[in-house]
Structure formats: structure tokens, C-alpha cells
Design a protein around this motif. Structure first.
Motif, short mmCIF file in Angstrom:
data_model
loop_
_atom_site.label_atom_id
_atom_site.label_comp_id
_atom_site.label_asym_id
_atom_site.label_seq_id
_atom_site.Cartn_x
_atom_site.Cartn_y
_atom_site.Cartn_z
N ALA A 218 -0.58 7.10 -1.11
CA ALA A 218 -1.96 7.28 -0.91
C ALA A 218 -2.69 5.88 -1.33
N LYS A 241 3.18 0.13 4.44
CA LYS A 241 2.71 1.37 4.78
C LYS A 241 1.59 1.35 5.75
N MET A 243 -1.88 3.75 7.51
CA MET A 243 -2.97 4.66 7.07
C MET A 243 -3.51 5.28 8.84
N LYS A 270 -0.32 12.16 13.38
CA LYS A 270 -0.84 12.25 11.81
C LYS A 270 -2.34 13.05 12.00
N THR A 276 -6.24 13.35 6.73
CA THR A 276 -5.30 12.78 5.79
C THR A 276 -6.06 12.52 4.48
N TYR A 320 -6.68 8.54 0.79
CA TYR A 320 -5.95 9.04 2.09
C TYR A 320 -4.69 9.08 1.81
N LYS A 321 -4.02 10.09 2.55
CA LYS A 321 -2.38 9.73 2.70
C LYS A 321 -2.04 8.34 3.43
N THR A 322 -1.11 7.67 3.00
CA THR A 322 -0.44 6.74 3.79
C THR A 322 0.99 7.06 4.13
#
Length: 603
Positions: A218, A241, A243, A270, A276, A320-322
Motif C-alpha cells: 500500500a 509498484k 497504483m 483493478k 483500492t 491505497y492498495k498498490t
């Protein structure tokens, strides 16, 4: 921007203003009663503006300035240094500076230049275009619809102080990060702005340990962080990564983007940026810092994920998610008058291209295209295949190119492969310009609409171009990469889960055009340009950050079945209307009266 130090100029200006305005009421402890106004036979209670007896006195402004560490500023239009004087609400201010004017003129179309200013809007229609760069310094520079005072917030406490000050003194409040907004939400006549762009912290983690079931990687970003900056940092990690961000590299990722949903090149894989989101640090309308996640203030967390910008709280940071970045491929396609001047053949090609919308998103693609920006022109840059080799992307696109070949139309195309999506993003997506003036609308066609009425949708596109507008399109599906069980975890319109193609419609018109011309342009956008799209794609929806806020039944168009809950939550978290953005939950009685100036509530 010619941003004047509060303690140098403002004191004298406010002393003059207060002498005109008369005695001041004591400081309020809660939201002030609105200023009574009547407009076109309707009674209103309005926010407080310069010249009203409720406008804060000098002592209050000085106290606020001290509270925010001396970061209070008088706001002036960006191009004021090109004029001998700026006709401020408090009187004329000498502003001419040849060097500053040259710099502003040279950079006025630069998004980043405009973003770094205290109160500019990247697109100028809603500023009223009254003070653009000029070579004649004797021209007139007036405030137009720009704000008048800005807090250049450096700490969370500065945001708190600004919210409380606006609430206690009934001022119109605007939260601005980048000014990256089509609908005029970053500017507003006579308003106080809290600028959050200095909040630039970025922190990555390999294992999220916060609320919820997610335990993967994240990133936590401050309110001012832009897409390109966080993507660069994520790319530098080992392994790289990525996002979910907007297609535009300069957009902020922790404010209006996620509160509107947040679509971009990764959406088909996603979901929205809102899907996310793991946690927000916010300040609510009562000036209280709060955490919002799946366990703490979970209703606020839900609303902040697509429930409308500037509606529920000010986001200070977002987590946020990565995701692991992967090999990606992009393909370009151009069909224009260099290939054919046969309009029938051109539109046959466009119809064929669009008929594959569902095919593209079903195969995980994102497609960015422009239609009619320079006459008879289809410009696709690019088809994006994240995780796909050139051979895999070309296999998805082969039916389209076979059909184009069969109809005998010429075209230009090329394909490039990249080690990561970030490399593609930097190489293939084109930059955008600021400083233009236009009305913006748009609509989303569902997969069902494309399957049943592709020809009707293309007829609606022809109608857009025939009325002097043009189209910017984004093919994605916000439901494909998100489990159906999670679709209702955010407040975005459920109809986006069956989306196929979201378009922006753009009607060029000057912000300083005569009022009758503005009204005619708005009528054309709402009922002719976008009206045709709504009729052709009845299962579609509108995206709050890129659509016409004055369309009929905007509540249903923007949020569908989620609107009743959002309305209830708005009444809970901001019962006094401290925050405002046009056509967001709970704003039904609010209106900018007197030709788009005073923000008022019907009574």
C-alpha cells in the motif's frame, strides 16, 4: 500568481472595507444565519461576502492569520501582473510587473504552472475569464469568479482553523489541491480557499496492517500529491509498484479524484481508485480530525469513496492498495482526412471501432481516444494492454483491423512494448493543456447499450460533432477487476460496473461570453449534445468529475441507487452546508444566484 502577503497589504484593505461595511457582529460559535437575498422572486439565505455587515472584521482576520502561521493571502487572478491594477473587492491594487507577466503569458497553458498557483483553476470558464494574459496593461482586471482570500495550509491545524473560520463566519469555503477540475469547483466568487497542495508526504509499505482484510502492499499519500510523482516513486521500488490513478499525470490522487470515484488506465483490471482505498485521514465540517476506514467511521469511509467531491470532509491523507507493475504494450490508431475525405466511410470506421468496446474491456484493455478535435478525426492514443505482450495485444485488436481493412479505409497504427506500465504511461499518454475555456459534459455507455444500440450511440456522437463540440473517450469497465461482492463497498454508481465507454463532451465557449451566449451554450450541452447520448445509452451513467452538473435528474445520473444513503450521510456529517460542490449530495436547495456569484440556499 501575484499573491500579496496578508500582513503587508490586507490590513489596510480590510480597514477600508470594514469602514464601508459598518459595525461587526460578535464572533459566532456555530454556523451563522445566512444573508437574506431575493433573486428572480425566490428568497434565499446566502453565504457572507465582502461588503456584507457579517464579513469578518480586521481583528478576526488577524487572529486567523496568526493561527495559520502567517499563511493567509489575498487572492488575485493569475494574470494580474499583466495589468496596471487589479480592481479588487477592496479597491485598486497596483499589480503590473513586466517580468511576471512574461512568465505567466509563456506558462499560462502549462498545467503544472497553474497547479502551483494558490487559487487558479486549470480551465477558465468558471472564473469568468475577466483577467487573462494581455499585452495591453491598461485593460481591466477584475476578480471575476475567483476567490478573494486563501490559506496556504502547511499543517493539519491550518485546515482545521480554515474550516472553523468559514463555518463560524458563514463564508463560502473551497478546498483546492491542484485546481484540476472541469466544473469550477476550485474557484468561486468571493470565497475563502484552503489550499492543501503542500501536503506532499508519500510512504510505502509492503504489508498493510490497518483495518479490513487486505494485507498487501500500500501507499499513503498527502493531500497534495499528484499522480506522476507517486507513480515515479512506486516505479523506483524493487520490485516496481503501481497504483490506480487518473489518465492525466498532473491530477491529485487524494482529493476530488477518489471522492468522484477515480478512473484511469488500470480501472478495467483493478476498478476505480475508490475501490483500492484503505483509509483516509480527514477533517470533517466541525473541524475535527478523524480517521475513516472499514472499522472506524465506516459510513464516512464509504461516502468518501466516490460519494462526491467537497461533500463530506477534507482529506488530509489517503492510503491505497498498490500492485506489482508488469510488462505492458500500447497501440496507436489514427484515421483522419489524410486517410479519407469520405465522411460516410469515416463514420463507418468509427462505428466499427466503437462496436468493439465490449470486446476491448472484456479482454482487460483500457482505450483512450479523441473524436472530432480537429474535424474528421479519430485519434486513439493508446490501446493499453497491461500485462500483455505485443502479440497478445495485437490478437485482441486483430478483429478491428481486419474489419477496417475489409472496408478499404486507410489508417496509421504502431505498437510499442514496455517493461512496465509506468514506462508506457510516460511514453504514450499525451500531455494536456490548461487555460482553455469550455463547458464540459459527458455520459457513459454500458456494455448493454453498446451491444444493443451501437449504431444509435454513433449517431449521438455525430450529433455532438455537428453541434460544434468534440469527444474525449475512455473505454474501461469498473466491474471487471473487482469481485461483485465488493461492488457496494464504495459509493460509486453501481451502473459503472457494467460500463464500456465513458466520454467527455466539450463545448468551447469563453468564460467572459455574454450571459445569453452562456445560457444558450449550457442549454445546448444539456439537452442537445448530452441529451442525445442519454437517449442512445439509457443504461449508462454520468461521472461526477467529468460531466454536466446541470443535467436533469443528476442524483440518479451520478449515484443511482446509492443517492438516498449519501443524502442521509451528508446531513449527518455536514448538516450546515460548510462544504459545497455543485450537484453533490444535499445541495438541492443551494444555488449560485445573481449571475453565478453568491452561493445561497433557498428558504
Amino acid at each position: 500568481m501575484r499573491s500579496l502577503m496578508f500582513n503587508v497589504v490586507t490590513s489596510a484593505l480590510l480597514l477600508v472595507q470594514n469602514a464601508v461595511a459598518g459595525p461587526q457582529a460578535p464572533a459566532a460559535t456555530g454556523a451563522s444565519k445566512g444573508v437574506p437575498r431575493t433573486w428572480n422572486g425566490t428568497n434565499y439565505e446566502c453565504k457572507c461576502y465582502v461588503g456584507d455587515s457579517c464579513w469578518p472584521n480586521l481583528q478576526k482576520w488577524n487572529t486567523l492569520n496568526a493561527t495559520v502561521g502567517g499563511n493567509l493571502r489575498i487572492s488575485t487572478p493569475p494574470a494580474a501582473p499583466c495589468y496596471n491594477s487589479y480592481q479588487s473587492p477592496w479597491g485598486n491594487i497596483s499589480t503590473y510587473d513586466a517580468a511576471q507577466c512574461a512568465s505567466i503569458t509563456a506558462n499560462f497553458a502549462s498545467e503544472q504552472f497553474q497547479i502551483d498557483l494558490p487559487t487558479a483553476g486549470l480551465w477558465t470558464y468558471f472564473t469568468n475569464d475577466t483577467c487573462r494574459p494581455t499585452t495591453n496593461p491598461t485593460d481591466t482586471c477584475t476578480p471575476g469568479y475567483y476567490p478573494v482570500v486563501v490559506i496556504m495550509a502547511k499543517k493539519t491545524s491550518h485546515i482545521q482553523a480554515g474550516i472553523r473560520f468559514a463555518s463560524q463566519n458563514n463564508l463560502r469555503l473551497i478546498i483546492r489541491n491542484t485546481g484540476h477540475d472541469f466544473l469550477g469547483r476550485s474557484v468561486g466568487w468571493g470565497a475563502l480557499v484552503i489550499n492543501t497542495h503542500s501536503f506532499q508526504d508519500v510512504a510505502f509499505t509492503n504489508s498493510w496492517k490497518g483495518a479490513g482484510t487486505y494485507k498487501g502492499s500500500a501507499v499513503t499519500v498527502g493531500a497534495g500529491v499528484q499522480a506522476i510523482n507517486v507513480l515515479k516513486m512506486a516505479h523506483a521500488l524493487d520490485p516496481p509498484k503501481v497504483m490506480v490513478t487518473g489518465e492525466c499525470a498532473t491530477v491529485g490522487v487524494a482529493g476530488g479524484l477518489v471522492q468522484g470515484g477515480g478512473h484511469g488506465p488500470l480501472t478495467t483490471l483493478k476498478g476505480f481508485l475508490a475501490d483500492t482505498a484503505l483509509e483516509f485521514e480527514v477533517i470533517t465540517a466541525d473541524g475535527v480530525p478523524r480517521k475513516a476506514n472499514a472499522k472506524t467511521n465506516s459510513d464516512l469511509f464509504w461516502a468518501l469513496r466516490g460519494g462526491g467531491p467537497a461533500s463530506f470532509a477534507v482529506i488530509v491523507s489517503a492510503t491505497y492498495k498498490t500492485f506489482d507493475d508488469v510488462v505492458s504494450t500500447g497501440t496507436l490508431l489514427n484515421i483522419n482526412t489524410t486517410h479519407t475525405t469520405n465522411a460516410t466511410l469515416f463514420w463507418q470506421a468509427v462505428t466499427t471501432f466503437h462496436s468493439y468496446s465490449n470486446h476491448f474491456v472484456d479482454n482487460g484493455l483500457y482505450v483512450y481516444y479523441e473524436l472530432g478535435t480537429t474535424g474528421q478525426n479519430l485519434h486513439v492514443q493508446p490501446f493499453v494492454g497491461i500485462g500483455k505482450t505485443p502479440a497478445q495485444l495485437q490478437a485482441v485488436l486483430k478483429p478491428l483491423f481486419d474489419d477496417l481493412d475489409a472496408m478499404g479505409i486507410k489508417y496509421d497504427t504502431s505498437t510499442k512494448s514496455f517493461k512496465t506500465f509506468f514506462d508506457l504511461y510516460i511514453d504514450m499518454f499525451e500531455g494536456e493543456a490548461a487555460g482553455n475555456s469550455a463547458l464540459t459534459g459527458g455520459w457513459t455507455a454500458s456494455r448493454t447499450d453498446v451491444a444493443k444500440n451501437n449504431a444509435g450511440i454513433i449517431s449521438a456522437y455525430q450529433n455532438v460533432l455537428n453541434n460544434g463540440a468534440f469527444i474525449v473517450g475512455h473505454m474501461w469497465n469498473a466491474g471487471a477487476g473487482v469481485p461483485a461482492a465488493e461492488w457496494n463497498n464504495s459509493a460509486v454508481n453501481p451502473r459503472f460496473r457494467d460500463a464500456s465507454d465513458k466520454v467527455i463532451t466539450i463545448v468551447p465557449i469563453g468564460g467572459n461570453a455574454p450571459l445569453a451566449d452562456k445560457a444558450a451554450a449550457q442549454q445546448k450541452l444539456t439537452y442537445v449534445v448530452d441529451g442525445g447520448l442519454r437517449a442512445a445509452a439509457p443504461n449508462g451513467a454520468a461521472y461526477i468529475n467529468e460531466a454536466d452538473p446541470f443535467q436533469p435528474n443528476w442524483q440518479e445520473a451520478f449515484w443511482g441507487t446509492n443517492y438516498p444513503r449519501l443524502l442521509t450521510l451528508r446531513q449527518k456529517w455536514d448538516p450546515n452546508g460548510v462544504f459545497y460542490a455543485v450537484s453533490t449530495p444535499g445541495t438541492e436547495k443551494w444555488e449560485q444566484i445573481e449571475y453565478g456569484t453568491r452561493l445561497c440556499k433557498k428558504v
